[in-house]
Design a protein around this motif. Structure first.
Motif, PDB file in Angstrom:
ATOM      1  N   THR A   1      31.768  32.451 145.765  1.00 32.80           N
ATOM      2  CA  THR A   1      30.910  32.037 144.662  1.00 32.80           C
ATOM      3  C   THR A   1      30.359  33.264 143.941  1.00 32.80           C
ATOM      4  O   THR A   1      30.094  34.294 144.572  1.00 32.80           O
ATOM      5  CB  THR A   1      29.757  31.161 145.176  1.00 32.80           C
ATOM      6  N   PRO A   2      30.185  33.213 142.607  1.00 29.94           N
ATOM      7  CA  PRO A   2      29.800  34.398 141.827  1.00 29.94           C
ATOM      8  C   PRO A   2      28.429  34.944 142.191  1.00 29.94           C
ATOM      9  O   PRO A   2      27.543  34.201 142.627  1.00 29.94           O
ATOM     10  CB  PRO A   2      29.840  33.891 140.381  1.00 29.94           C
ATOM     11  N   THR A   3      28.271  36.242 142.009  1.00 23.59           N
ATOM     12  CA  THR A   3      27.009  36.908 142.305  1.00 23.59           C
ATOM     13  C   THR A   3      26.430  37.549 141.046  1.00 23.59           C
ATOM     14  O   THR A   3      27.172  37.995 140.165  1.00 23.59           O
ATOM     15  CB  THR A   3      27.187  37.987 143.386  1.00 23.59           C
ATOM     16  N   ALA A   4      25.110  37.604 140.985  1.00 19.38           N
ATOM     17  CA  ALA A   4      24.416  38.225 139.856  1.00 19.38           C
ATOM     18  C   ALA A   4      23.745  39.529 140.273  1.00 19.38           C
ATOM     19  O   ALA A   4      22.857  40.035 139.578  1.00 19.38           O
ATOM     20  CB  ALA A   4      23.372  37.259 139.289  1.00 19.38           C
ATOM     21  N   ASP A   5      24.176  40.112 141.386  1.00 18.13           N
ATOM     22  CA  ASP A   5      23.496  41.285 141.944  1.00 18.13           C
ATOM     23  C   ASP A   5      23.443  42.457 140.967  1.00 18.13           C
ATOM     24  O   ASP A   5      22.396  43.104 140.825  1.00 18.13           O
ATOM     25  CB  ASP A   5      24.190  41.732 143.239  1.00 18.13           C
TER      26      ASP A   5
ATOM     27  N   GLY B   1      31.221  37.109 138.924  1.00 19.69           N
ATOM     28  CA  GLY B   1      29.911  37.477 138.406  1.00 19.69           C
ATOM     29  C   GLY B   1      30.021  38.310 137.145  1.00 19.69           C
ATOM     30  O   GLY B   1      29.270  38.112 136.177  1.00 19.69           O
ATOM     31  N   ALA B   2      30.987  39.256 137.138  1.00 17.93           N
ATOM     32  CA  ALA B   2      31.187  40.092 135.955  1.00 17.93           C
ATOM     33  C   ALA B   2      31.603  39.252 134.754  1.00 17.93           C
ATOM     34  O   ALA B   2      31.127  39.463 133.622  1.00 17.93           O
ATOM     35  CB  ALA B   2      32.249  41.160 136.250  1.00 17.93           C
ATOM     36  N   LEU B   3      32.492  38.279 134.974  1.00 19.19           N
ATOM     37  CA  LEU B   3      32.927  37.400 133.881  1.00 19.19           C
ATOM     38  C   LEU B   3      31.759  36.574 133.342  1.00 19.19           C
ATOM     39  O   LEU B   3      31.617  36.405 132.125  1.00 19.19           O
ATOM     40  CB  LEU B   3      34.042  36.471 134.378  1.00 19.19           C
ATOM     41  N   MET B   4      30.920  36.082 134.237  1.00 19.54           N
ATOM     42  CA  MET B   4      29.769  35.289 133.798  1.00 19.54           C
ATOM     43  C   MET B   4      28.773  36.140 133.027  1.00 19.54           C
ATOM     44  O   MET B   4      28.174  35.674 132.046  1.00 19.54           O
ATOM     45  CB  MET B   4      29.107  34.629 135.005  1.00 19.54           C
ATOM     46  N   MET B   5      28.569  37.393 133.455  1.00 17.73           N
ATOM     47  CA  MET B   5      27.671  38.283 132.713  1.00 17.73           C
ATOM     48  C   MET B   5      28.204  38.515 131.306  1.00 17.73           C
ATOM     49  O   MET B   5      27.441  38.497 130.327  1.00 17.73           O
ATOM     50  CB  MET B   5      27.539  39.625 133.444  1.00 17.73           C
ATOM     51  N   HIS B   6      29.520  38.732 131.194  1.00 18.50           N
ATOM     52  CA  HIS B   6      30.129  38.930 129.874  1.00 18.50           C
ATOM     53  C   HIS B   6      30.020  37.666 129.036  1.00 18.50           C
ATOM     54  O   HIS B   6      29.686  37.726 127.840  1.00 18.50           O
ATOM     55  CB  HIS B   6      31.593  39.332 130.050  1.00 18.50           C
ATOM     56  N   TRP B   7      30.283  36.515 129.657  1.00 20.58           N
ATOM     57  CA  TRP B   7      30.236  35.233 128.949  1.00 20.58           C
ATOM     58  C   TRP B   7      28.835  34.920 128.444  1.00 20.58           C
ATOM     59  O   TRP B   7      28.645  34.433 127.317  1.00 20.58           O
ATOM     60  CB  TRP B   7      30.735  34.137 129.895  1.00 20.58           C
ATOM     61  N   LEU B   8      27.826  35.218 129.245  1.00 23.07           N
ATOM     62  CA  LEU B   8      26.439  34.908 128.880  1.00 23.07           C
ATOM     63  C   LEU B   8      25.793  36.016 128.055  1.00 23.07           C
ATOM     64  O   LEU B   8      24.663  35.856 127.591  1.00 23.07           O
ATOM     65  CB  LEU B   8      25.607  34.654 130.138  1.00 23.07           C
ATOM     66  N   GLY B   9      26.498  37.137 127.900  1.00 25.69           N
ATOM     67  CA  GLY B   9      25.942  38.223 127.100  1.00 25.69           C
ATOM     68  C   GLY B   9      24.851  39.011 127.779  1.00 25.69           C
ATOM     69  O   GLY B   9      24.002  39.624 127.108  1.00 25.69           O
ATOM     70  N   VAL B  10      24.851  39.027 129.110  1.00 31.49           N
ATOM     71  CA  VAL B  10      23.862  39.806 129.856  1.00 31.49           C
ATOM     72  C   VAL B  10      24.334  41.249 129.905  1.00 31.49           C
ATOM     73  O   VAL B  10      25.411  41.546 130.424  1.00 31.49           O
ATOM     74  CB  VAL B  10      23.675  39.255 131.284  1.00 31.49           C
TER      75      VAL B  10
ATOM     76  N   PRO C   1      26.195  46.161 133.229  1.00 26.28           N
ATOM     77  CA  PRO C   1      26.174  45.356 134.459  1.00 26.28           C
ATOM     78  C   PRO C   1      27.532  44.745 134.793  1.00 26.28           C
ATOM     79  O   PRO C   1      27.939  44.746 135.962  1.00 26.28           O
ATOM     80  CB  PRO C   1      25.142  44.270 134.151  1.00 26.28           C
ATOM     81  N   ALA C   2      28.240  44.222 133.790  1.00 26.72           N
ATOM     82  CA  ALA C   2      29.550  43.623 134.042  1.00 26.72           C
ATOM     83  C   ALA C   2      30.542  44.666 134.533  1.00 26.72           C
ATOM     84  O   ALA C   2      31.340  44.409 135.442  1.00 26.72           O
ATOM     85  CB  ALA C   2      30.072  42.949 132.778  1.00 26.72           C
ATOM     86  N   GLN C   3      30.490  45.868 133.952  1.00 28.74           N
ATOM     87  CA  GLN C   3      31.396  46.936 134.382  1.00 28.74           C
ATOM     88  C   GLN C   3      31.099  47.370 135.812  1.00 28.74           C
ATOM     89  O   GLN C   3      32.021  47.614 136.599  1.00 28.74           O
ATOM     90  CB  GLN C   3      31.277  48.136 133.432  1.00 28.74           C
ATOM     91  N   VAL C   4      29.826  47.488 136.152  1.00 31.98           N
ATOM     92  CA  VAL C   4      29.454  47.868 137.518  1.00 31.98           C
ATOM     93  C   VAL C   4      29.933  46.823 138.513  1.00 31.98           C
ATOM     94  O   VAL C   4      30.488  47.150 139.571  1.00 31.98           O
ATOM     95  CB  VAL C   4      27.926  48.056 137.635  1.00 31.98           C
ATOM     96  N   SER C   5      29.732  45.555 138.173  1.00 36.05           N
ATOM     97  CA  SER C   5      30.174  44.486 139.067  1.00 36.05           C
ATOM     98  C   SER C   5      31.688  44.520 139.251  1.00 36.05           C
ATOM     99  O   SER C   5      32.199  44.362 140.369  1.00 36.05           O
ATOM    100  CB  SER C   5      29.748  43.120 138.512  1.00 36.05           C
TER     101      SER C   5
END
Length: 468
Positions: free
Chosen positions: A253-257, A392-401, A62-66
């Motif tokens: 603002t970051p997105t979680a799409d 959003g990609a950074l937050m996904m990486h940070w949260l481990g999603v 997901p982070a790579q796609v974002s």
């Protein structure tokens, strides 16, 4: 009966103008403009195929796609450059038609590449970016025409042409929405890419409908220098750069799409056919949002509409928490039905919230540099959109999603939705109620004093399908 034909023709033309075209005079050029926006929407046929291609065929997280989608949006950051190229380097004596033809050919090339020779992340990024470049360049051309027309609108009709253009884009999305999922049930991603490759050619064909007189010189450097001077004068005004700064904060603002797509397919097991239904619902909702803005909200002051849509969108966005925590099942709502209803409501609100961005950007543009400044303003908005994907990609990486770990997706959804409230303290940067209703030349007298020939051009913010 023959005698009554002219009268009937007049009635039909009047009905078309008032009810379908929102008061805009029908013409071949308007048809060309709307067809270019229509193609932007119809390219959504491949949106699901791109998502599944990146997720399944290339095995991206997901982070790579974002992050990739953010990079692919880079052409939308440099739209003013396209305006200068179009105006400063005419091809065969024309500034618009050849570049529309070229953009259509680039789009076809990009989709053919995805259908045939793209098999790794880097080539996929390049091909998707080339497709994005194609749409951005054609958007530059038609946006210049839209801004020129929008400047002649009365305050009462403000936003009607933007509504019409985005309605055309939404209609294109509507037509291909369900097909995008159905095709993936029966054909490969590459086959869908091949079908999509035919649509950019429409842009090349309708280029001949653009009203344009040939010019007898290769490059008008004096006019370009005058344009740059006026552009510098315009952007130095608080009445322009403060609202632009607000739009930047609003869109950054970051997105979680990307993570949400992986969740719905890998965790909830949504199939392409159902995701096509969701796209159909969101396309209908987008049209509804355009109609609601045109019918009820186009005269609402910017501070009011941005304030309320931000708050309401944040609250509605929190409903995704019910889905990611499976709380909807506890109250007896199936995942599929909940997702459909949620998508419908959120899309209507997001479309109502996005239309004022286009209207505000157009109204900030003074005479003489309207198209280039509009391109610059929308590039700022699109740059914010790129940052939204990257944050959003950074937050996904940070949260481990990841593609298989959604334990903290609820926290990602919560944080990204709360972040959309960040622009509220800056509402004062927008024009007040009186300025919102004033003619453009009254708001910006300095920059509109010496109109020159339009030299620049500009979206779908927007909007490519990757942005929507």
């Amino acid at each position: 009966m023959i005698a009554s034909s002219p009268g009937l023709r007049v009635k039909v033309t009047t009905l078309l103008k008032e009810k379908v075209l929102f008061g805009n005079e029908p013409s071949p050029e308007l048809a060309a403009i709307l067809l270019v926006y229509f193609v932007q929407g119809i390219l959504g046929l491949a949106r699901l195929a791109v998502s599944f291609f990146l997720k399944d065929d290339l095995g991206m997280s997901p982070a790579q796609v974002s992050a990739l989608l953010g990079v692919a949006a880079l052409p939308w950051m440099i739209k003013p450059l396209f305006g200068f190229v179009s105006d400063g380097l005419p091809l065969f004596g024309y500034r618009r038609r050849p570049y529309l033809i070229l953009s259509g050919l680039l789009g076809t090339t990009a989709w053919v590449a995805l259908a045939t020779i793209v098999h790794d992340v880097w080539s996929a990024t390049a091909a998707i970016a080339l497709g994005s470049l194609s749409v951005a360049f054609s958007d530059v051309i038609v946006d210049s025409l839209v801004v020129e027309r929008a400047r002649t609108e009365s305050v009462q009709d403000a936003g009607s042409l933007q509504s019409l253009c985005w309605g055309s884009s939404a209609l294109g999305g509507l037509i291909t929405a369900y097909l995008s999922g159905i095709l993936l049930e029966h054909f490969s991603n590459q086959t869908v890419f091949g079908v999509t490759a035919t649509f950019p050619l429409i842009v090349s064909l309708v280029a001949w409908l653009i009203t344009e007189e040939p010019i007898d010189h290769a490059t008008d450097w004096a006019a370009i220098r005058e344009q740059i001077s006026q552009l510098r004068k315009a952007v130095s005004q608080r009445a322009i750069w403060l609202p632009t700064a607000f739009l930047f904060v609003l869109q950054a603002t970051p997105t979680a799409d990307a993570a949400f797509f992986f969740f719905t397919t890998n965790e909830l097991g949504f199939q392409p056919e159902f995701l096509g239904r969701v796209r159909l619902i969101t396309s209908l909702a987008s049209l509804l949002g355009v109609w609601m803005f045109q019918r009820f909200f186009k005269a609402v002051p910017f501070r009011v509409i941005f304030g309320w849509t931000t708050v309401i969108s944040t609250l509605l966005g929190m409903t995704m928490l019910l889905l990611v925590t499976h709380a909807n099942r506890a109250i007896g709502i199936d995942d599929h039905w909940f997702s459909l209803g949620d998508s419908l409501i959120l899309t209507v609100m997001s479309q109502i919230a996005y239309m004022p961005i286009l209207v505000l950007a157009a109204r900030l543009c003074p005479a003489g540099v309207e198209a280039t400044l509009f391109a610059l303003l929308m590039s700022v908005v699109n740059l914010a959109g790129l940052l939204s994907y990257e944050f959003g990609a950074l937050m996904m990486h940070w949260l481990g999603v990841t593609e298989s770990n959604f334990d903290r997706l609820w926290l990602l959804v919560l944080l990204t939705n709360l972040s959309t409230l960040l622009p509220l303290p800056f509402l004062g940067w927008l024009p007040n109620a009186e300025e919102s209703q004033m003619p453009q030349t009254m708001i910006l007298p300095e920059a509109s004093a010496e109109p020159i020939e339009n030299l620049g051009a500009t979206n779908s913010e927007l909007v490519t399908e990757l942005r929507q």
